[in-house]
Motif scaffolding. Structure first.
Motif, mmCIF file in Angstrom:
data_model
loop_
_atom_site.group_PDB
_atom_site.id
_atom_site.type_symbol
_atom_site.label_atom_id
_atom_site.label_comp_id
_atom_site.label_asym_id
_atom_site.label_seq_id
_atom_site.Cartn_x
_atom_site.Cartn_y
_atom_site.Cartn_z
ATOM 1 N N ASN A 120 0.834 -1.204 0.000
ATOM 2 C CA ASN A 120 0.000 0.000 0.000
ATOM 3 C C ASN A 120 0.862 1.244 0.000
ATOM 4 O O ASN A 120 2.063 1.195 0.316
ATOM 5 C CB ASN A 120 -0.908 -0.002 1.236
ATOM 6 C CG ASN A 120 -2.335 0.350 0.903
ATOM 7 O OD1 ASN A 120 -2.580 1.307 0.189
ATOM 8 N ND2 ASN A 120 -3.287 -0.428 1.404
ATOM 9 N N ASP B 221 -2.191 -1.109 6.005
ATOM 10 C CA ASP B 221 -2.692 0.148 5.446
ATOM 11 C C ASP B 221 -2.538 1.205 6.528
ATOM 12 O O ASP B 221 -2.287 0.885 7.697
ATOM 13 C CB ASP B 221 -4.156 0.001 5.014
ATOM 14 C CG ASP B 221 -4.570 1.027 3.961
ATOM 15 O OD1 ASP B 221 -3.864 2.038 3.805
ATOM 16 O OD2 ASP B 221 -5.602 0.819 3.302
ATOM 17 N N GLN C 16 -7.879 -1.634 7.745
ATOM 18 C CA GLN C 16 -7.784 -0.231 7.353
ATOM 19 C C GLN C 16 -8.653 0.613 8.258
ATOM 20 O O GLN C 16 -9.729 0.187 8.680
ATOM 21 C CB GLN C 16 -8.229 -0.063 5.888
ATOM 22 C CG GLN C 16 -8.021 1.324 5.311
ATOM 23 C CD GLN C 16 -9.335 2.055 5.038
ATOM 24 O OE1 GLN C 16 -10.405 1.616 5.458
ATOM 25 N NE2 GLN C 16 -9.269 3.190 4.367
ATOM 26 N N ASN D 64 -12.061 -1.156 2.015
ATOM 27 C CA ASN D 64 -11.611 0.216 2.230
ATOM 28 C C ASN D 64 -12.779 1.139 2.562
ATOM 29 O O ASN D 64 -13.818 1.085 1.909
ATOM 30 C CB ASN D 64 -10.912 0.749 0.979
ATOM 31 C CG ASN D 64 -9.598 0.044 0.709
ATOM 32 O OD1 ASN D 64 -9.131 -0.724 1.541
ATOM 33 N ND2 ASN D 64 -9.017 0.298 -0.444
#
Length: 484
Positions: free
Chosen positions: A159, A206, A265, A319
């Motif tokens: 990422n 992330d 995340q 996400n």
């Protein structure tokens, strides 16, 4: 480097568009929906040149000169660029091909007028850099673009994270610094330079990095790294690190939570009081509906679990991003889910789903297909969805509103942002700028002008110190402005 090659035999007239499809009686064409219309769709066959490839991440760029909006969609074999200034008739401009070989995991972020691209399990891929201003004049699209630069200080990374107010990219899940953060100076975007890293907390899957302007006065103005450190064992956690001094990053605190599967995340609410975390494996591991863990982070030295939100399906959350009082979640097989977080501080019913657009209509099971990511930050209110097996979708609230503030009530755009000498403020549809005030992140009023009564206003910033400011127009709508 500047050479443009025709993409196979696919011409612009070969792009098959869904066209605008309103959400009526719970469906937009073949797609379940609630409150979101389908504006357009481009298939993987168009974007990747083959139905054998798949989609992954997405981001966006607004041209500071023209205000035109562009979607950026990650693919297993590269990165696609789409002109969405006419959202009903998007133009696939072309793509940058992968630096090495296909990868399921590709991630893109934007700083200024440049896109930065990494890929995981892709050998010596490094970080590609692409000058987005090249999208302004593309003859005979679609084409294949060469990357404008490449940072080779790393090979594969899972990422990439960029704080829009600071010229640094944070590469995470790489083959360096134990999978933690690799710092890269991108102040000269076409000549990125390694600037150290942070390995003490282990692998980061992330992250979000912000110039902090939240309630904890101890860290005002500091650059804070919020790492989602996933683990297939017992070491799942979120870490808070002060990365202001790249030569001496300092761990502030870390926190875990009950029943972890894989810490994936997290994203701050706009007031930085709460952090919304998605765990990628808890739905499969524990047979629960989509779960978002809510942390109270008003004291960065002592974050606390505040609450949990459960969605209406068993789909896996991926996400998620916050814009004002809404949480836009890529919920894999359940598509885009839009959740109201205006009541997140409450101990009961802290979050409530208020809309969705399901890009994977056949089921909502806990599986790895459907919506990978979303991008909700365009001034137009249009939302990009990147789907693993169906490519690119562009959707919009069905009632025609911005989903943030009604343009007629004083919402405005700022460009360029970040700014160096001036920032142009442009009022929304049927609106005028009557007054402008600018505040520092400490709340000090540093600029005011009234009786403007114009559609546009040029704000001089040459006397502003570098940093983050709040611009308010008409005693109502506000936006952040970065001066560098």
């Amino acid at each position: 480097m500047k050479k443009l090659l025709l993409l196979f035999a696919i011409g612009a007239n070969a792009i098959n568009l869904m066209g605008q499809t309103p959400c009526e009686n719970g469906m937009a064409g073949n797609y379940p929906c609630n409150g979101y219309d389908l504006l357009s769709q481009l298939s993987l066959n168009v974007l990747a040149g083959s139905n054998q490839e798949s989609g992954n991440d997405s981001w966006g760029w607004t041209d500071p000169d023209s205000g035109k909006e562009y979607a950026i969609v990650g693919l297993t074999n590269g990165t696609a660029f789409i002109d969405i200034s006419d959202p009903i008739n998007p133009i696939f401009l072309g793509r940058v091909e992968t630096e090495t070989f296909s990868s399921v995991w590709r991630d893109i972020k934007v700083y200024g007028n440049y896109a930065f691209i990494v890929a995981d399990a892709a050998g010596n891929h490094g970080m590609q850099v692409f000058d987005l201003t090249r999208l302004r004049n593309v003859a005979n699209p679609p084409v294949v673009f060469d990357a404008d630069a490449r940072y080779g200080g790393i090979g594969s990374c899972h990422n990439i994270v960029i704080n829009p107010s600071e010229p640094y990219a944070y590469l995470v899940g790489c083959d360096d610094f134990s999978g933690g953060a690799v710092f890269v100076d991108i102040s000269d975007p076409l000549n990125p330079q390694g600037a150290g890293g942070y390995a003490d907390s282990g692998y980061t899957h992330d992250a979000q990095v912000v110039t902090y302007d939240g309630p904890d006065a101890d860290y005002t103005g500091r650059e804070i790294y919020i790492g989602s450190n996933g683990s297939f064992g017992s070491n799942n956690k979120v870490v808070f690190v002060d990365v202001t001094n790249k030569n001496n990053p300092v761990l502030i605190s870390d926190i875990d939570y009950d029943s972890p599967g894989y810490t994936h995340q997290a994203w701050l609410t706009e007031d930085s009081n709460y952090l919304l975390l998605g765990d990628e494996l808890d739905e499969q591991s524990f047979g629960i509906n989509t779960r978002t863990i809510i942390f109270d982070v008003q004291d960065l030295d002592n974050p606390q679990v505040h609450n949990e939100y459960y969605g209406p399906t068993e789909a896996i959350d991926h996400n998620g991003y916050v814009l004002e009082d809404k949480f836009y979640l890529a919920n894999y097989t359940a598509g885009l889910r839009v959740v109201d977080v205006s009541n997140v501080a409450s101990s009961n019913n802290a979050m409530e789903e208020i809309g969705y657009f399901d890009t994977y209509p056949q089921s909502n099971v806990a599986d790895f297909d459907g919506a990978w990511s979303v991008y909700p930050y365009f001034e137009s209110g249009n939302v990009v969805i990147s789907d693993i097996s169906r490519g690119f979708f562009l959707v919009r609230p069905s009632d025609g509103t911005m989903g943030v503030n009604d343009m007629n009530m004083g919402t405005f755009s700022i460009y360029p942002n970040p700014a160096t000498s001036f920032a142009k403020l442009v009022a929304g549809k049927n609106a005028q700028i009557e007054s402008v005030k600018v505040y520092s992140i400490l709340g000090q009023e540093i600029f005011t002008q009234t009786r403007i009564n114009q559609k546009e206003f040029t704000l001089p910033v040459t006397n502003f110190s570098k940093g983050v400011y709040i611009v308010k127009i008409n005693e109502g709508a506000t936006k952040k402005l970065v001066v560098r």
